[in-house]
Write an enzyme that holds these catalytic residues in place. Sequence first.
Site, PDB file in Angstrom:
ATOM      1  N   GLU A  80       8.317   9.147  62.817  1.00 22.13           N
ATOM      2  CA  GLU A  80       7.177   9.720  62.108  1.00 22.13           C
ATOM      3  C   GLU A  80       6.115  10.213  63.081  1.00 22.13           C
ATOM      4  O   GLU A  80       5.759   9.525  64.037  1.00 22.13           O
ATOM      5  CB  GLU A  80       6.568   8.693  61.151  1.00 22.13           C
ATOM      6  CG  GLU A  80       7.512   8.221  60.058  1.00 22.13           C
ATOM      7  CD  GLU A  80       7.905   9.315  59.087  1.00 22.13           C
ATOM      8  OE1 GLU A  80       7.264  10.384  59.102  1.00 22.13           O
ATOM      9  OE2 GLU A  80       8.864   9.105  58.315  1.00 22.13           O
ATOM     10  N   ARG A  90       3.741   5.551  44.147  1.00 25.36           N
ATOM     11  CA  ARG A  90       4.593   6.014  43.045  1.00 25.36           C
ATOM     12  C   ARG A  90       5.044   4.852  42.176  1.00 25.36           C
ATOM     13  O   ARG A  90       5.221   4.994  40.954  1.00 25.36           O
ATOM     14  CB  ARG A  90       5.812   6.744  43.631  1.00 25.36           C
ATOM     15  CG  ARG A  90       6.827   7.230  42.613  1.00 25.36           C
ATOM     16  CD  ARG A  90       7.986   7.934  43.301  1.00 25.36           C
ATOM     17  NE  ARG A  90       8.653   7.076  44.284  1.00 25.36           N
ATOM     18  CZ  ARG A  90       9.611   6.193  43.975  1.00 25.36           C
ATOM     19  NH1 ARG A  90      10.013   6.040  42.720  1.00 25.36           N
ATOM     20  NH2 ARG A  90      10.179   5.477  44.937  1.00 25.36           N
ATOM     21  N   CYS A 143       4.739   1.972  53.661  1.00 28.39           N
ATOM     22  CA  CYS A 143       5.118   2.386  55.018  1.00 28.39           C
ATOM     23  C   CYS A 143       3.981   3.158  55.685  1.00 28.39           C
ATOM     24  O   CYS A 143       3.590   2.852  56.819  1.00 28.39           O
ATOM     25  CB  CYS A 143       6.381   3.242  54.980  1.00 28.39           C
ATOM     26  SG  CYS A 143       7.893   2.314  54.651  1.00 28.39           S
ATOM     27  N   HIS A 165      11.433   5.629  60.069  1.00 27.59           N
ATOM     28  CA  HIS A 165      12.149   5.394  58.824  1.00 27.59           C
ATOM     29  C   HIS A 165      13.651   5.422  59.076  1.00 27.59           C
ATOM     30  O   HIS A 165      14.136   6.190  59.923  1.00 27.59           O
ATOM     31  CB  HIS A 165      11.791   6.474  57.800  1.00 27.59           C
ATOM     32  CG  HIS A 165      10.623   6.127  56.934  1.00 27.59           C
ATOM     33  ND1 HIS A 165       9.446   6.859  56.917  1.00 27.59           N
ATOM     34  CD2 HIS A 165      10.436   5.109  56.056  1.00 27.59           C
ATOM     35  CE1 HIS A 165       8.603   6.311  56.055  1.00 27.59           C
ATOM     36  NE2 HIS A 165       9.185   5.252  55.513  1.00 27.59           N
TER      37      HIS A 165
END
Length: 212
Positions: A80, A90, A143, A165
């Site tokens: 990342e 979500r 995360c 990830h």
Amino acid sequence: MKNILLTGFEPFGGERVNPSWELARALNGELIGGCRVVSVQLPCVFGEALRQLDEALDRIRPVTVLAIGQAGGRCDLSLERIAINVDDARIPDNAGAQPIDEPVVPAGPAAYFSTLPIKAIVAGLRAQGFPASVSQTAGTFVCNHLFYGLQHRLAASGVRSGFMHIPYLPEQAAHHPGAPSLPLPTLVAATRVALALATSAEELRQGGGQLD
């Protein structure tokens, strides 16, 4: 001896395992690049993940930190680039919290970049046959929350830190038809390479979108 802090998460979202923790604990105690790997499991809980991260940083005093998280649907090791100052969940976390459009750190900067040599790591992984890419988003769930908090805590400290990830394990993908996966031995071997480069490599200033 110098320490590398490697973090993984507990399972979430109905999964029985989290590949990030299976990977982290498999490497706990190894010597990589002259440093000892110390692995810590963190809760998939907003706020509490950062509190336990702070405790680990104070206790371990690492020279390098790599936080790892599960990204179902991704097919490679994704380094990342950027963490953003927003929690926008979500689904609820493991404590039932579901923050919407809230800052990770009130009055903190909009974003932090990884201080790992992410392009060098991706190039090194690909050179050894491992699937890898630079990712431009860590999402807005726990995360990214952890990634932002980590970079905020270590800003200007000189400690290299960032987030990676990883895909599902094959046993998870069996319950998600069509989802890509990587076996744990492959993830372990690749992460050894990534950690060695994280502690020593200089960043590549080339490649551009070819490493995306």
